[in-house]
Design a protein around this motif. Structure first.
Motif, mmCIF file in Angstrom:
data_model
loop_
_atom_site.group_PDB
_atom_site.id
_atom_site.type_symbol
_atom_site.label_atom_id
_atom_site.label_comp_id
_atom_site.label_asym_id
_atom_site.label_seq_id
_atom_site.Cartn_x
_atom_site.Cartn_y
_atom_site.Cartn_z
ATOM 1 N N SER A 58 -4.020 88.181 -105.816
ATOM 2 C CA SER A 58 -5.145 87.356 -106.069
ATOM 3 C C SER A 58 -5.588 87.031 -107.430
ATOM 4 C CB SER A 58 -6.622 88.115 -105.432
ATOM 5 O OG SER A 58 -7.533 86.998 -105.895
ATOM 6 N N PRO A 59 -5.292 88.025 -108.437
ATOM 7 C CA PRO A 59 -5.314 87.785 -110.116
ATOM 8 C C PRO A 59 -3.932 86.964 -110.320
ATOM 9 C CG PRO A 59 -5.768 89.772 -109.598
ATOM 10 C CD PRO A 59 -5.403 89.317 -108.243
ATOM 11 N N ALA A 60 -2.978 87.098 -109.693
ATOM 12 C CA ALA A 60 -1.780 86.389 -110.077
ATOM 13 C C ALA A 60 -1.753 85.059 -109.593
ATOM 14 C CB ALA A 60 -0.615 87.065 -109.359
ATOM 15 N N LEU A 61 -2.385 84.716 -108.382
ATOM 16 C CA LEU A 61 -2.484 83.362 -107.864
ATOM 17 C C LEU A 61 -3.633 82.664 -108.918
ATOM 18 C CD1 LEU A 61 -2.654 83.797 -104.180
ATOM 19 C CD2 LEU A 61 -0.895 82.973 -105.307
ATOM 20 N N SER A 62 -4.768 83.349 -109.417
ATOM 21 C CA SER A 62 -5.767 82.789 -110.248
ATOM 22 C C SER A 62 -4.980 82.359 -111.583
ATOM 23 C CB SER A 62 -6.682 83.799 -110.302
ATOM 24 O OG SER A 62 -7.665 84.104 -109.345
ATOM 25 N N ARG A 63 -4.020 83.051 -111.925
ATOM 26 C CA ARG A 63 -3.556 82.871 -113.426
ATOM 27 C C ARG A 63 -2.653 81.355 -112.941
ATOM 28 N NH1 ARG A 63 -2.407 88.628 -113.574
ATOM 29 N NH2 ARG A 63 -0.441 88.313 -112.769
ATOM 30 N N TYR A 64 -1.705 81.505 -111.832
ATOM 31 C CA TYR A 64 -1.109 80.419 -111.728
ATOM 32 C C TYR A 64 -1.860 79.068 -111.453
ATOM 33 C CZ TYR A 64 2.081 76.951 -109.503
ATOM 34 O OH TYR A 64 2.902 75.812 -109.252
ATOM 35 N N LEU A 65 -3.228 79.173 -110.828
ATOM 36 C CA LEU A 65 -4.017 77.781 -110.680
ATOM 37 C C LEU A 65 -4.674 77.610 -112.340
ATOM 38 C CD1 LEU A 65 -5.281 76.469 -108.185
ATOM 39 C CD2 LEU A 65 -7.089 78.087 -108.194
ATOM 40 N N SER A 66 -4.854 78.483 -113.119
ATOM 41 C CA SER A 66 -5.268 78.209 -114.371
ATOM 42 C C SER A 66 -4.171 77.528 -115.092
ATOM 43 C CB SER A 66 -5.597 79.554 -115.253
ATOM 44 O OG SER A 66 -6.039 79.263 -116.426
ATOM 45 N N TYR A 67 -3.089 77.863 -114.921
ATOM 46 C CA TYR A 67 -1.691 77.336 -115.606
ATOM 47 C C TYR A 67 -1.735 75.932 -115.163
ATOM 48 C CZ TYR A 67 3.187 76.004 -115.263
ATOM 49 O OH TYR A 67 4.328 75.345 -115.336
#
Length: 394
Positions: free
Chosen positions: A137-146
């Protein structure tokens, strides 16, 4: 997408039917499971008339997946929930294919990698890194922010180019109307008058006479030229040649390099924060670079394998700017290289935004002056014989 399929079935013989599927492979596989032999398959409406394929909403899918994972559902349960609520046939079938791949024992990242048209390689790499650390979940959040940051930069560039493109379009239409309609009418009048005309007016009116005599062929030639240009720019080789030409331009080339480096550093920083080693991450994001910088990424990877520092390796591959070099050295000392690379990307994005704003402020008035002078020159050359006639009468 809908496909017209002709099949041979042991019970019904040869029949024709319409199938909803993600692609031709999906449609053929489903029919083969039912015991049918596919004889032919084609998208409904033909190649040119078929409806445009719906683009998979990756950002929405990621947001919903993060919400379900944070609510306590497992990855499989979250995907099943998304499949059940999905109303678009193609998107639902894509999620079902992801689930089918995972039920075969393959990881989520491998399932994503089998559908590169919907999930970019960077997305699959982010998920692969999260599978090793357990923080999906945090990794997907980082990708979404990117992705949101990349989209913001692109929107700034696009919005800044709308007015110049509109101005060029309107100016071209006005000049085309003058040269294609007004000038031929004046040419007829002046030929009948039989007066000596200034040289430039003669050239302009000669064009008008040519349009009057061969207007249809000139129109056909213009349409063919536009179609040829559109076809040429749809080819990767032509776009690559145009990119090489833009990179050679003194002012624009340097800023194109800065724009690519900003995206490169942002992608690399996201992967490093996800736990991927620097050499592996550099190999994953090197595909984002143009041919001019991709060779530099290979040089940097080889230098790091020899034991050189990240800043020195990037410098040897020409993947740095003076600011980036200093910040990379700071990141090496502090150990927060992922965060430092994202700071480099933010700095260069702001620099790019300032340059785009300056360039549009300068280019728009220059473009207006050029179009105004061109239209004014055409009008003056048209009316110059009338002015001379008026002067002779006085």
């Amino acid at each position: 997408m809908r496909y017209r399929v002709k099949i041979l079935h042991p019970d019904t013989g040869i029949t024709a039917l319409t199938v909803d599927a993600l692609d031709e492979v999906e449609a053929a596989t489903r029919l083969k499971r039912e015991g049918a032999q596919v004889l032919s398959i084609a998208s409904e409406g033909g190649r040119w008339l078929s409806p445009r394929r719906t683009r998979f909403a990756l950002s929405l899918f990621t947001q919903e997946l993060i919400a379900l994972l944070d609510a306590g559902l497992s990855l499989t349960e979250a995907l099943e929930t998304l499949s059940e609520k999905e109303t678009r046939t193609e998107s639902r079938q894509l999620i079902e294919r992801l689930l089918a791949t995972m039920r075969e024992g393959r990881p989520f990242s491998a399932a994503l990698a089998t559908h590169p048209q919907a999930f970019p390689a960077l997305y699959a790499a982010t998920v692969r890194a999260a599978e090793n650390t357990g923080d999906l979940s945090p990794a997907l959040s980082r990708y979404l922010s990117y992705q949101n940051q990349i989209d913001t930069v692109k929107k700034k560039v696009v919005s800044a180019s709308i007015y110049p493109v509109l101005l060029m379009g309107v100016g071209t239409l006005v000049i085309g109307f003058l040269l294609g309609y007004v000038v031929p009418r004046f040419a007829t009048v002046y030929v009948d008058a039989g007066r000596d005309l200034p040289w430039m007016s003669q050239m302009l009116l000669a064009w008008g006479s040519a349009v009057e005599r061969h207007g249809k062929w000139l129109l056909v030639g213009a349409v063919v030229a536009v179609a040829a240009a559109v076809t040429a720019f749809s080819q990767p080789a032509t776009r690559a040649a145009a990119t090489r030409l833009a990179w050679r331009m003194p002012a624009i080339g340097e800023h194109l390099r800065t724009f690519e480096l900003a995206r490169f550093y942002r992608s690399l920083g996201m992967l490093l924060r996800g736990g991927i080693p620097i050499v592996s991450a550099l190999g994953m994001v090197s595909g984002l670079l143009s041919a001019h910088l991709r060779s530099g990424a290979a040089i940097a990877m080889e230098a790091m394998r020899r034991g050189e520092s990240i800043s020195a390796a990037f410098e040897s591959g020409a993947l740095t700017t003076p600011v980036a070099t200093r910040l990379l050295r700071v990141g090496e000392k502090s150990g927060r290289m992922g965060e430092m690379m994202e700071r480099i990307a933010v700095f260069h994005d702001e620099e790019m935004a300032r340059w785009v704003d300056w360039f549009t402020r300068l280019f728009e008035p220059l473009l207006m002056v050029f179009i105004g002078l061109t239209i004014g020159l055409i009008v003056v050359l048209l009316y110059m014989p009338i002015f001379e006639l008026a002067g002779s009468i006085q």
